[in-house]
Design a protein around this motif. Structure first.
Motif, PDB file in Angstrom:
ATOM      1  N   TRP A  17       0.844  -1.213   0.000  1.00  0.00           N
ATOM      2  CA  TRP A  17       0.000   0.000   0.000  1.00  0.00           C
ATOM      3  C   TRP A  17       0.867   1.246   0.000  1.00  0.00           C
ATOM      4  N   VAL A  22      -1.495   4.261  -2.177  1.00  0.00           N
ATOM      5  CA  VAL A  22      -2.942   4.129  -2.346  1.00  0.00           C
ATOM      6  C   VAL A  22      -3.751   5.103  -1.505  1.00  0.00           C
ATOM      7  N   ARG A  66     -12.235   2.975   3.840  1.00  0.00           N
ATOM      8  CA  ARG A  66     -12.007   1.990   2.773  1.00  0.00           C
ATOM      9  C   ARG A  66     -13.292   1.706   2.000  1.00  0.00           C
ATOM     10  N   SER A 120      -5.865   3.012   6.605  1.00  0.00           N
ATOM     11  CA  SER A 120      -5.704   3.680   5.310  1.00  0.00           C
ATOM     12  C   SER A 120      -5.663   5.195   5.510  1.00  0.00           C
ATOM     13  N   GLU A 774      -6.412  -8.573   0.653  1.00  0.00           N
ATOM     14  CA  GLU A 774      -5.385  -8.452  -0.396  1.00  0.00           C
ATOM     15  C   GLU A 774      -4.832  -9.823  -0.764  1.00  0.00           C
ATOM     16  N   ALA A 787      -7.486  -2.835  -2.363  1.00  0.00           N
ATOM     17  CA  ALA A 787      -7.705  -1.509  -1.765  1.00  0.00           C
ATOM     18  C   ALA A 787      -8.113  -0.485  -2.817  1.00  0.00           C
TER      19      ALA A 787
END
Length: 864
Positions: A17, A22, A66, A120, A774, A787
């Motif tokens: 990530w 991301v 997310r 995230s 993932e 993601a």
RNA sequence: GCCCCAGUGGCGAAAUGGUAGACGCGGCAGACUCAAAAUCUGUUGUCCGCAAGGACGUGUUGGUUCGAGUCCGACCUGGGGCACCA
């Protein structure tokens, strides 16, 4: 088949990530017309370590972030640190570390822990409120408010925390004790800095009505805290000689002008100017006022306090009857800072007035007659009557109900020029200065000639000096030998800096706006703030209902009026999450024992706890909020080490509704751990033989397809509605169905249905267990990172039921069921039901009176 | 004292006024194993019954309704907020 190993898998995907960037926030231009979504969790105080409560809070925000990203939103999900505050100074005192060093070291440690949770977050926007680069902007807008009169200094009675040695705002006093220290709060007279939140009382109240995505509970708490009441301000003329300076009369505030004919005395607060005046002239009054002050040292003591009064000997005339005079008392239960600091007492209809009147032998005159009571015989004993009724014994108001009588009384007083209808708020101005070092300095210089002067813009920030000592009592900033001595920016003469610092709640009252553009030259980057604000979803604890959440609403309005912001309300949606709790254990001796040292044994339905190793029997105590003092904590690292981050995130989301407390249990985390493995096994399993061709299995394939689309629908709806626990239950249910149709020995149709199911499942679990998602996504050859994959869509036809089972009740009791196609019309259903053999058997000897058919739901036959 | 909220299996909990207890934990039984753990399968509200089946059941109580965990009234218990706010 490889066993799923989170210790390897999880760090791998966090690195992926990071490498792909991301979670970097996209600018409006890059967003290509995607709608924006700002999700924010209340930022943490850097105490040193994150705990399971943090984990739940941030897992929840991350789930939303997310989910919204996958749903096509341009998401802002930042993180920062509420970094000023007393613990840093206490650490300095106890351990000789500098507050800044302590704080920044904690931030480094906690950042690493938070990053380990796989959140995230766009870390490029991070800041701490103790960064001079942050508080310089706060000092700038503080000065703007000061120039506009919204920040001001006045002498007043303040809440003094004797342990933390600082002033507290009203909102920070809980049950008469300091919110942080827990020490009984004292009343002190001090010159203090305030923000004029009361100017916005009505706006803040009205604004609550627009916050339809806030919990009702929080809105209600703020409404009560603001405490708007409508009534009458009324001047009572003195009978005989007027008190000095009060020739206009003594002004009282009342919400019950309808009971004016029930008045039997006036009472003023012990610190009312009139009382002060009388005390100066009369030592007996002074002694009484002193007694009241002592009795009122702490708010907690007030609760039990007995009513005390002192008759001043002064008399006032009744507004509706100049010949009727009433005595003026000083009373300890009258508060100076509400209304006018003076009341008229109507004992018959107010409990406090009644207690007072009974004690001092004052008249009790009922003027409100409850319905059904007799005017001749109605009297008030020990309980005042505060309910509705008809006014009597009241001349022009006789016969009116309470509300019209209030209006009539106000009209009469206004016509006489003795007062006017008034609105009064319970809310007080916000005391924002703290006599502590580790906070943003108030950017003011006190000049003997010019008075208080703003620090010029080019000299901001007013930075805290590094070299301070914590071995003396009082404010380390005030004790500093040189820092405060400066020249006046106005006249150049010798002057002194303000040594108070700002309450940390000032720091947190605008940080969400700074996140929109954390590098902006202005306090708030206007263009970015206009794009991102308001926060679409704010998440945090309910303990801030009247603290942070009220202050932020106020500051947002004040900065809007300042032109810095364009919104009125900072948080369009609010969610208040519950705490994480755990069982407590103690030894027979009473000592608390950490759960890590305890073995709990099921003994049939009962449970016993033993000390690991020694086998010493332990007492299982209450389930309480995880706390160091009760030792009922687990560290998130230990949990991640054993089960991985995903299992922990899954568990805290699945076991209770998010607004409710969740109890951390071994069984619960084990269950989540099992789920993680079962999911992985489905993704990892490959049929060892060629697909089998057969009809029966294809019917099951169709069933799986339907289940997949039903899952997408119900899970999406659950996440939208913050019903995370129910949504996760749907995932478990689905996994059970999927396991019922294994890849081994499946038909080509079943394999296709499985492929569709797995593709959807990997994307659906991504907000909850992102690392696992993932790994699964990669296993089935999904494109890119999950993601960044779009949320699956469902086919409404497939998501709908193909057959409905209608329960058939006879007189409300379930007796049979029939299967029909969805949407079968009631008349058709009725025919089918009455022809059903089981129904016929059940209706034997009964006469059918009525058949109720609720489409696709239920059938009920009423028969006698 | 005033104002909110909540009471459902052994436990955490589900349930637009329409089959109460989905899902998970725990328990019980079984498979695998030399054994244990892990894993897998079945079962699990209470009572009566060999069974088929039946009765009861969402804090208590009364009501509205063809039908109530859900709506209305009173009460009990627990939690939260405010608290001499005139």
């Amino acid at each position: 088949m490889a066993r799923y190993n989170p210790k390897v898998v999880e760090p791998k995907w966090r690195a992926a990530w990071e490498a792909a960037g991301v979670f970097r926030t996209r600018s409006p231009e890059e967003a290509c017309g995607k709608p924006k979504y700002y999700v924010l969790e209340m930022f943490p105080y850097p105490s040193g370590r994150i705990h399971v409560g943090h984990m739940r809070n941030y897992a929840m925000g991350d789930l939303v972030a997310r989910f919204k990203r996958a749903r096509g939103y341009n998401v802002l999900h930042p993180m920062g640190w509420d970094a000023f505050g007393l613990p840093a100074e206490n650490a300095a005192r106890e351990r000789g570390v500098h507050p800044a060093d302590w704080t920044y070291a904690n931030i480094d440690a906690m950042r690493e822990q938070l990053q380990g949770l796989g959140l995230s977050i766009d870390w490029s926007r991070e800041f701490a409120t103790c960064d001079p680069g942050y508080y310089r902007h706060q000092q700038k807008w503080f000065l703007d408010l000061w120039r506009r009169g919204l920040a001001y200094r006045k002498e007043g009675t303040v809440n003094w925390d004797p342990v933390d040695e600082t002033v507290l705002a009203n909102e920070q006093v809980i049950d008469g004790r300091g919110w942080r220290s827990g020490a009984p709060v004292e009343k002190r007279k001090l010159t203090q800095w305030f923000l004029r939140i009361t100017d916005y009382a009505d706006d803040l109240l009205e604004g609550l009505k627009t916050l339809d995505r806030w919990p009702d509970k929080v809105r209600l708490m703020q409404e009560n805290w603001i405490g708007k009441s409508r009534g009458l301000k009324l001047r009572w003329a003195f009978a005989g000689k007027a008190a000095e300076g009060l020739e206009e009369g003594l002004e009282v505030y009342t919400t019950r002008p309808d009971t004016l004919y029930g008045a039997s005395f006036l009472a003023i607060a012990p610190d009312h100017p009139l009382a002060t005046q009388l005390a100066a002239a009369d030592s007996k009054v002074a002694a009484f006022v002193d007694t009241c002050r002592q009795g009122g040292v702490s708010e907690a003591e007030l609760e039990a306090g007995e009513k005390l009064g002192y008759d001043t000997g002064l008399k006032v005339a009744h507004p509706f009857d100049a010949d009727w005079t009433l005595p003026v008392w000083i009373a300890n239960f009258v508060l100076m800072d509400y209304g006018t600091g003076a009341i008229f007492g109507c004992p018959a209809h107010d409990q406090r007035d009644l207690d007072f009147a009974r004690k001092y032998g004052l008249p009790v005159r009922p003027v409100v007659l409850p319905s059904g009571a007799d005017a001749e015989t109605f009297s008030v004993g020990k309980e005042a009557y505060a309910g509705p009724g008809r006014i009597f014994n009241s001349q022009f108001m006789d016969g009116l109900e309470v509300e019209p009588a209030k209006a009539a009384a106000i009209a009469r007083v206004e016509a006489q020029g003795q007062g006017e209808g008034a609105t009064v708020y319970r809310l007080r101005d916000w005391g924002i200065a703290r006599q502590r070092y580790w906070g943003a300095p108030v950017p003011i210089i006190h000049c003997p000639k010019c008075g208080p002067v703003a620090v010029p813009d080019d000299q901001l920030p007013v930075e805290l000096p590094k070299d301070v000592r914590f071995d003396q009592s009082g404010n380390p900033l005030a004790n500093h030998p040189t820092w405060k001595h400066v020249n006046c920016p106005g006249c150049g003469g010798t002057a002194e800096r303000e040594t108070d610092t700002l309450d940390t709640f000032v720091d947190s009252s605008w940080y969400f706006a700074r996140f929109a553009d954390p590098k902006a030259a202005a306090p708030i980057g206007k263009a970015a703030a206009d794009y991102w604000l308001p926060v679409d979803q704010y998440i945090g604890g309910i303990e801030h209902a009247v603290l942070h959440l009220l202050y932020s609403r106020f500051v947002t309005r004040a900065l809007n009026d300042d032109g810095l912001l364009s919104v009125d309300e900072p948080f369009a949606g609010l969610f208040t999450q519950g705490m994480v709790t755990h069982e407590t254990y103690r030894r027979q001796s009473g000592e608390w024992v950490e759960p890590g040292q305890v073995e709990v044994i099921a003994d049939g339905a009962a449970r016993r706890a033993l000390m690991l190793g020694s086998g010493e029997p332990l007492v299982i105590g209450d389930i309480e909020k995880m706390s160091k003092s009760k030792k009922n904590t687990y560290s998130p690292e230990t949990i991640a080490e054993t089960y991985g981050v995903d299992a922990a995130r899954l568990f805290v989301m699945s076991d209770s509704p998010p607004e409710r407390d969740v109890q951390w249990t071994n069984g619960g985390i084990e269950g989540a751990w099992r789920f993680v493995h079962r999911v992985w096994n489905e993704f990892d399993s490959q049929p060892s033989s060629e697909p089998v061709v057969g009809g029966a299995a294809d019917a099951k394939a169709e069933e799986l397809r339907r289940a997949t689309h039903r899952l997408i629908k119900s899970f999406t709806e659950a996440l939208e509605g913050f019903r995370f626990n129910s949504g996760i239950a749907r995932l478990y249910e689905f996994l059970n169905i999927l396991r019922g149709l294994p890849a081994e020995g499946a038909t080509p149709g079943a394999l296709a249905a499985r492929a569709e199911a797995l593709s959807a499942l990997a994307r659906l679990i991504a907000p909850v267990t992102p690392h696992l998602a993932e790994e699964c996504w990669a296993r089935i050859g999904g494109e890119g990172l999950v993601a960044q994959a779009p949320w699956p869509e469902y086919d409404p036809t497939l998501a709908a039921e193909d057959v409905v089972i209608l329960p058939v009740q006879v007189n409300g009791k379930r007796r049979a069921e029939i299967r029909v196609a969805p949407g079968t019309l009631p008349a058709e259903v009725e025919k089918l039901v009455l022809a059903d053999p089981e129904v016929i058997r059940r209706l034997e000897g009964l006469e059918v009176r009525k058949v109720i058919v609720v489409k696709d739901r239920i059938v009920n036959i009423v028969a006698l």
